[in-house]
Design a protein around this motif. Structure first.
Motif, PDB file in Angstrom:
ATOM      1  N   ILE A  73       0.836  -1.206   0.000  1.00  0.00           N
ATOM      2  CA  ILE A  73       0.000   0.000   0.000  1.00  0.00           C
ATOM      3  C   ILE A  73       0.865   1.249   0.000  1.00  0.00           C
ATOM      4  O   ILE A  73       0.640   2.196  -0.756  1.00  0.00           O
ATOM      5  N   LEU A  74       1.894   1.257   0.863  1.00  0.00           N
ATOM      6  CA  LEU A  74       2.775   2.423   0.932  1.00  0.00           C
ATOM      7  C   LEU A  74       3.542   2.607  -0.373  1.00  0.00           C
ATOM      8  O   LEU A  74       3.595   3.710  -0.934  1.00  0.00           O
ATOM      9  N   ALA A  75       4.140   1.535  -0.854  1.00  0.00           N
ATOM     10  CA  ALA A  75       4.988   1.649  -2.040  1.00  0.00           C
ATOM     11  C   ALA A  75       4.193   1.940  -3.306  1.00  0.00           C
ATOM     12  O   ALA A  75       4.752   2.438  -4.283  1.00  0.00           O
ATOM     13  N   SER A  76       2.897   1.627  -3.318  1.00  0.00           N
ATOM     14  CA  SER A  76       2.083   1.899  -4.498  1.00  0.00           C
ATOM     15  C   SER A  76       1.428   3.273  -4.453  1.00  0.00           C
ATOM     16  O   SER A  76       0.689   3.637  -5.370  1.00  0.00           O
ATOM     17  N   SER A  77       1.689   4.058  -3.396  1.00  0.00           N
ATOM     18  CA  SER A  77       1.154   5.417  -3.330  1.00  0.00           C
ATOM     19  C   SER A  77       1.884   6.289  -4.351  1.00  0.00           C
ATOM     20  O   SER A  77       3.057   6.051  -4.657  1.00  0.00           O
ATOM     21  N   PRO A  78       1.220   7.283  -4.901  1.00  0.00           N
ATOM     22  CA  PRO A  78       1.825   8.093  -5.966  1.00  0.00           C
ATOM     23  C   PRO A  78       3.189   8.690  -5.614  1.00  0.00           C
ATOM     24  O   PRO A  78       4.128   8.585  -6.424  1.00  0.00           O
ATOM     25  N   PRO A  79       3.402   9.289  -4.430  1.00  0.00           N
ATOM     26  CA  PRO A  79       4.719   9.873  -4.152  1.00  0.00           C
ATOM     27  C   PRO A  79       5.837   8.832  -4.098  1.00  0.00           C
ATOM     28  O   PRO A  79       6.940   9.067  -4.604  1.00  0.00           O
ATOM     29  N   VAL A  80       5.557   7.672  -3.475  1.00  0.00           N
ATOM     30  CA  VAL A  80       6.593   6.638  -3.361  1.00  0.00           C
ATOM     31  C   VAL A  80       6.887   6.029  -4.727  1.00  0.00           C
ATOM     32  O   VAL A  80       8.044   5.747  -5.059  1.00  0.00           O
ATOM     33  N   LYS A  81       5.843   5.823  -5.533  1.00  0.00           N
ATOM     34  CA  LYS A  81       6.060   5.304  -6.876  1.00  0.00           C
ATOM     35  C   LYS A  81       6.951   6.237  -7.692  1.00  0.00           C
ATOM     36  O   LYS A  81       7.838   5.787  -8.426  1.00  0.00           O
ATOM     37  N   LYS A  82       6.737   7.526  -7.550  1.00  0.00           N
ATOM     38  CA  LYS A  82       7.570   8.486  -8.275  1.00  0.00           C
ATOM     39  C   LYS A  82       9.014   8.437  -7.796  1.00  0.00           C
ATOM     40  O   LYS A  82       9.955   8.508  -8.596  1.00  0.00           O
ATOM     41  N   PHE A  83       9.196   8.294  -6.466  1.00  0.00           N
ATOM     42  CA  PHE A  83      10.561   8.212  -5.925  1.00  0.00           C
ATOM     43  C   PHE A  83      11.258   6.953  -6.406  1.00  0.00           C
ATOM     44  O   PHE A  83      12.435   6.992  -6.819  1.00  0.00           O
ATOM     45  N   LEU A  84      10.560   5.803  -6.370  1.00  0.00           N
ATOM     46  CA  LEU A  84      11.162   4.555  -6.831  1.00  0.00           C
ATOM     47  C   LEU A  84      11.500   4.629  -8.318  1.00  0.00           C
ATOM     48  O   LEU A  84      12.531   4.127  -8.754  1.00  0.00           O
ATOM     49  N   LEU A 275       1.142   1.629   7.247  1.00  0.00           N
ATOM     50  CA  LEU A 275      -0.282   1.876   7.016  1.00  0.00           C
ATOM     51  C   LEU A 275      -0.629   3.348   7.130  1.00  0.00           C
ATOM     52  O   LEU A 275      -1.351   3.904   6.284  1.00  0.00           O
ATOM     53  N   MET A 276      -0.129   4.014   8.169  1.00  0.00           N
ATOM     54  CA  MET A 276      -0.448   5.430   8.346  1.00  0.00           C
ATOM     55  C   MET A 276       0.125   6.283   7.218  1.00  0.00           C
ATOM     56  O   MET A 276      -0.535   7.194   6.715  1.00  0.00           O
ATOM     57  N   LEU A 277       1.352   5.992   6.815  1.00  0.00           N
ATOM     58  CA  LEU A 277       1.931   6.717   5.683  1.00  0.00           C
ATOM     59  C   LEU A 277       1.150   6.432   4.403  1.00  0.00           C
ATOM     60  O   LEU A 277       0.920   7.331   3.587  1.00  0.00           O
ATOM     61  N   GLY A 278       0.719   5.177   4.238  1.00  0.00           N
ATOM     62  CA  GLY A 278      -0.078   4.824   3.067  1.00  0.00           C
ATOM     63  C   GLY A 278      -1.400   5.564   3.039  1.00  0.00           C
ATOM     64  O   GLY A 278      -1.861   6.027   1.988  1.00  0.00           O
ATOM     65  N   ILE A 279      -2.035   5.703   4.200  1.00  0.00           N
ATOM     66  CA  ILE A 279      -3.307   6.438   4.289  1.00  0.00           C
ATOM     67  C   ILE A 279      -3.118   7.890   3.877  1.00  0.00           C
ATOM     68  O   ILE A 279      -3.895   8.445   3.094  1.00  0.00           O
ATOM     69  N   VAL A 280      -2.053   8.501   4.385  1.00  0.00           N
ATOM     70  CA  VAL A 280      -1.809   9.912   4.071  1.00  0.00           C
ATOM     71  C   VAL A 280      -1.445  10.094   2.600  1.00  0.00           C
ATOM     72  O   VAL A 280      -1.956  10.985   1.916  1.00  0.00           O
ATOM     73  N   HIS A 282      -1.906   8.051  -0.064  1.00  0.00           N
ATOM     74  CA  HIS A 282      -2.932   7.702  -1.057  1.00  0.00           C
ATOM     75  C   HIS A 282      -4.017   8.774  -1.131  1.00  0.00           C
ATOM     76  O   HIS A 282      -4.623   8.964  -2.181  1.00  0.00           O
ATOM     77  N   GLY A 283      -4.283   9.410  -0.014  1.00  0.00           N
ATOM     78  CA  GLY A 283      -5.197  10.548  -0.032  1.00  0.00           C
ATOM     79  C   GLY A 283      -6.657  10.208   0.096  1.00  0.00           C
ATOM     80  O   GLY A 283      -7.399  10.906   0.797  1.00  0.00           O
ATOM     81  N   THR A 284      -7.124   9.145  -0.550  1.00  0.00           N
ATOM     82  CA  THR A 284      -8.545   8.781  -0.471  1.00  0.00           C
ATOM     83  C   THR A 284      -8.665   7.304  -0.124  1.00  0.00           C
ATOM     84  O   THR A 284      -7.782   6.493  -0.435  1.00  0.00           O
ATOM     85  N   ALA A 285      -9.787   6.955   0.491  1.00  0.00           N
ATOM     86  CA  ALA A 285     -10.037   5.561   0.846  1.00  0.00           C
ATOM     87  C   ALA A 285     -10.142   4.694  -0.399  1.00  0.00           C
ATOM     88  O   ALA A 285      -9.707   3.539  -0.405  1.00  0.00           O
ATOM     89  N   ARG A 286     -10.733   5.250  -1.461  1.00  0.00           N
ATOM     90  CA  ARG A 286     -10.888   4.469  -2.686  1.00  0.00           C
ATOM     91  C   ARG A 286      -9.525   4.069  -3.253  1.00  0.00           C
ATOM     92  O   ARG A 286      -9.318   2.918  -3.647  1.00  0.00           O
ATOM     93  N   ASN A 287      -8.591   4.991  -3.294  1.00  0.00           N
ATOM     94  CA  ASN A 287      -7.254   4.675  -3.801  1.00  0.00           C
ATOM     95  C   ASN A 287      -6.574   3.614  -2.940  1.00  0.00           C
ATOM     96  O   ASN A 287      -5.930   2.689  -3.447  1.00  0.00           O
ATOM     97  N   LEU A 288      -6.710   3.752  -1.626  1.00  0.00           N
ATOM     98  CA  LEU A 288      -6.087   2.797  -0.715  1.00  0.00           C
ATOM     99  C   LEU A 288      -6.710   1.412  -0.866  1.00  0.00           C
ATOM    100  O   LEU A 288      -6.009   0.395  -0.874  1.00  0.00           O
ATOM    101  N   LEU A 289      -8.041   1.348  -1.006  1.00  0.00           N
ATOM    102  CA  LEU A 289      -8.715   0.058  -1.142  1.00  0.00           C
ATOM    103  C   LEU A 289      -8.372  -0.620  -2.462  1.00  0.00           C
ATOM    104  O   LEU A 289      -8.271  -1.853  -2.526  1.00  0.00           O
ATOM    105  N   ASP A 290      -8.175   0.158  -3.503  1.00  0.00           N
ATOM    106  CA  ASP A 290      -7.733  -0.422  -4.773  1.00  0.00           C
ATOM    107  C   ASP A 290      -6.350  -1.050  -4.622  1.00  0.00           C
ATOM    108  O   ASP A 290      -6.087  -2.145  -5.147  1.00  0.00           O
ATOM    109  N   ALA A 291      -5.460  -0.357  -3.912  1.00  0.00           N
ATOM    110  CA  ALA A 291      -4.124  -0.901  -3.666  1.00  0.00           C
ATOM    111  C   ALA A 291      -4.203  -2.160  -2.802  1.00  0.00           C
ATOM    112  O   ALA A 291      -3.451  -3.126  -3.009  1.00  0.00           O
ATOM    113  N   LEU A 292      -5.104  -2.162  -1.836  1.00  0.00           N
ATOM    114  CA  LEU A 292      -5.276  -3.313  -0.955  1.00  0.00           C
ATOM    115  C   LEU A 292      -5.688  -4.551  -1.741  1.00  0.00           C
ATOM    116  O   LEU A 292      -5.190  -5.657  -1.497  1.00  0.00           O
ATOM    117  N   GLN A 293      -6.587  -4.382  -2.694  1.00  0.00           N
ATOM    118  CA  GLN A 293      -7.024  -5.521  -3.499  1.00  0.00           C
ATOM    119  C   GLN A 293      -5.872  -6.153  -4.254  1.00  0.00           C
ATOM    120  O   GLN A 293      -5.806  -7.378  -4.395  1.00  0.00           O
TER     121      GLN A 293
END
Length: 436
Positions: A73-84, A275-280, A282-293
């Protein structure tokens, strides 16, 4: 030469290494047979040990599943993906990609083993999107950095004996990390592995006609369609305010935990942080839940296999088999060679008891009295158990499951390369534990 050696090792593992689930079933049978043959345990008694201990790692299994899920979840968030993606851009060739993922994995694993497993796998996936490089070796290089974890900041054995009230305190007292993690012999081992592991991975890069590649399509499209809310409930799913309130509250707790209470990393805190960093981020619950799936798809192996390892641990410890193995190695040791034989015995025990803390509980009652009787360095013997525990993880697919789940590979795909590391790191660590 290493490329030539790795070729038959890869073929051997590809042909004969079974799926990790078959591996754990075979280990169960071997442990049960050994308990009956060498310890005189009856079949019914062994079955009872196995059944009673089957759920002994249930809490740990959930922690490991969450390491995979929250890390993804954390690594698939937009900021981390850009850094990687930016970091992966530093690699301009297959060899440099292999070296880069090795170094990143080594650093992350030295800080925290769970962090290293997740970051290594996700960074390797990003490299595979940008560089045409053998995907099997790329993931193997990411996993090879894991061998360093027990000599790092989150090493469970050195942290255990540095904690007041540990179960062997009456015997050895409290041994600070200055004598274990930050001791000169341990730091030299770590430094040499930081050089050798990337170099070995680089030298194993297969020829073009022998490489196995993946495409961006095979890795999956991480881009998600924009979510347009149409119902009041969906507006909540798309609310940044709701996520930021909860996520920032979690980060405030973590700041207090680290800087006010002065506490350290453990599995629960790593999962909470991810998890907390991923929540912040990702920004929205929908984005986080998509990553969770996407994240939970790789967790099946953890769910089904960890209970079997708990059963094996119960057989090994309750039958006395693990203790007998340790005692045999002690019987052939001197003060100078005890760390080496402790390292070897810990490596063997780790195949059946793949848990640093659990292994210390099994071997400490044998190794510590032996160290005292022989006049050996107790801190060095403890670190020998730690390094032995980490060493044979290169052969034991137990810890590779989260990384393989993220990468979409099977254990046989990477273990041929890891077998080369098993031999090389075994010689280095075993020798330096005695020589330094």
């Amino acid at each position: 030469m290493l490329r030539a050696l790795s070729r038959p090792a890869v073929v051997l593992m590809d042909r004969y290494l079974p799926d990790p689930f078959i591996f754990v079933l075979l280990l169960t049978i071997v442990a049960a047979a050994a308990a009956m043959l060498f310890e005189g345990a009856g079949p019914i008694a062994v079955v009872q040990m196995w059944g009673d201990g089957f759920w002994g790692l249930l809490s740990f299994s959930m922690q490991m599943l969450l390491i995979l899920v929250t890390g993804y979840i954390l690594a698939s968030s937009p900021p981390v993906k850009k850094f990687l993606a930016l970091l992966a851009g530093l690699a301009g060739s297959p060899g440099s990609a292999i070296v880069l993922v090795s170094v990143v994995s080594l650093i992350a694993s030295w800080v925290n083993w769970g962090f290293g497993l997740v970051v290594g796998a996700l960074f390797a996936r990003e490299l595979a999107r940008q560089i045409r490089v053998d995907y099997r070796l790329l993931i193997a290089a990411a996993y090879s950095g894991f061998v360093i974890w027990h000599g790092g900041l989150a090493g469970s054995i050195p942290l255990t004996i540095a904690t007041p009230g540990h179960f062997t305190e009456a015997q050895i007292g409290v041994i600070g990390t200055g004598e274990t993690i930050f001791a000169s012999f341990n730091l030299i081992i770590v430094a040499i592995l930081f050089v050798v592991i990337p170099l070995v991975n680089w030298l194993m890069v297969p020829r073009e006609d022998e490489s196995v590649y993946v495409t961006a399509e095979q890795l999956g499209d991480d881009e998600r369609e924009a979510f347009v809310p149409t119902r009041p409930a969906e507006h909540l799913e798309n609310s940044r305010l709701l996520m930021w309130v909860v996520g920032l509250a979690g980060l405030v707790f973590l700041a207090h935990y680290f800087f006010v209470r002065g506490a350290g990393l453990n599995l629960n805190i790593v999962n909470f942080l991810f998890l907390m960093l991923g929540i912040v981020l990702h920004g929205t619950a929908r984005n986080l839940l998509d990553a969770l799936q996407e994240a939970v798809k790789g967790g099946a192996g953890i769910v089904i296999q960890f209970p079997f390892y708990a059963g094996i641990m119960a057989i090994m410890t309750q039958s006395g088999l693990a203790q007998s193995m340790s005692e045999w190695f002690v019987s052939i040791s001197s003060a100078a060679t005890l760390p080496f034989w402790t390292f070897i015995s810990a490596g063997i025990v780790n195949l059946f008891v793949p848990s640093g803390g659990g292994q210390w509980a099994v071997q400490a009652p044998v190794m510590l009295p032996a160290a005292e009787a022989l006049g050996a360095d107790i801190a060095r013997v403890a670190m020998a158990v730690a390094w032995g525990d980490a060493w044979t993880n290169l052969l034991q697919p137990f810890w590779a499951l989260p990384m393989l789940g993220i990468a979409g590979l099977k254990a046989k795909d990477i273990m041929g390369f890891c077998l080369i590391h098993l031999v090389i790191t075994g010689v280095i660590i075993g020798t330096l534990l005695v020589v330094l």
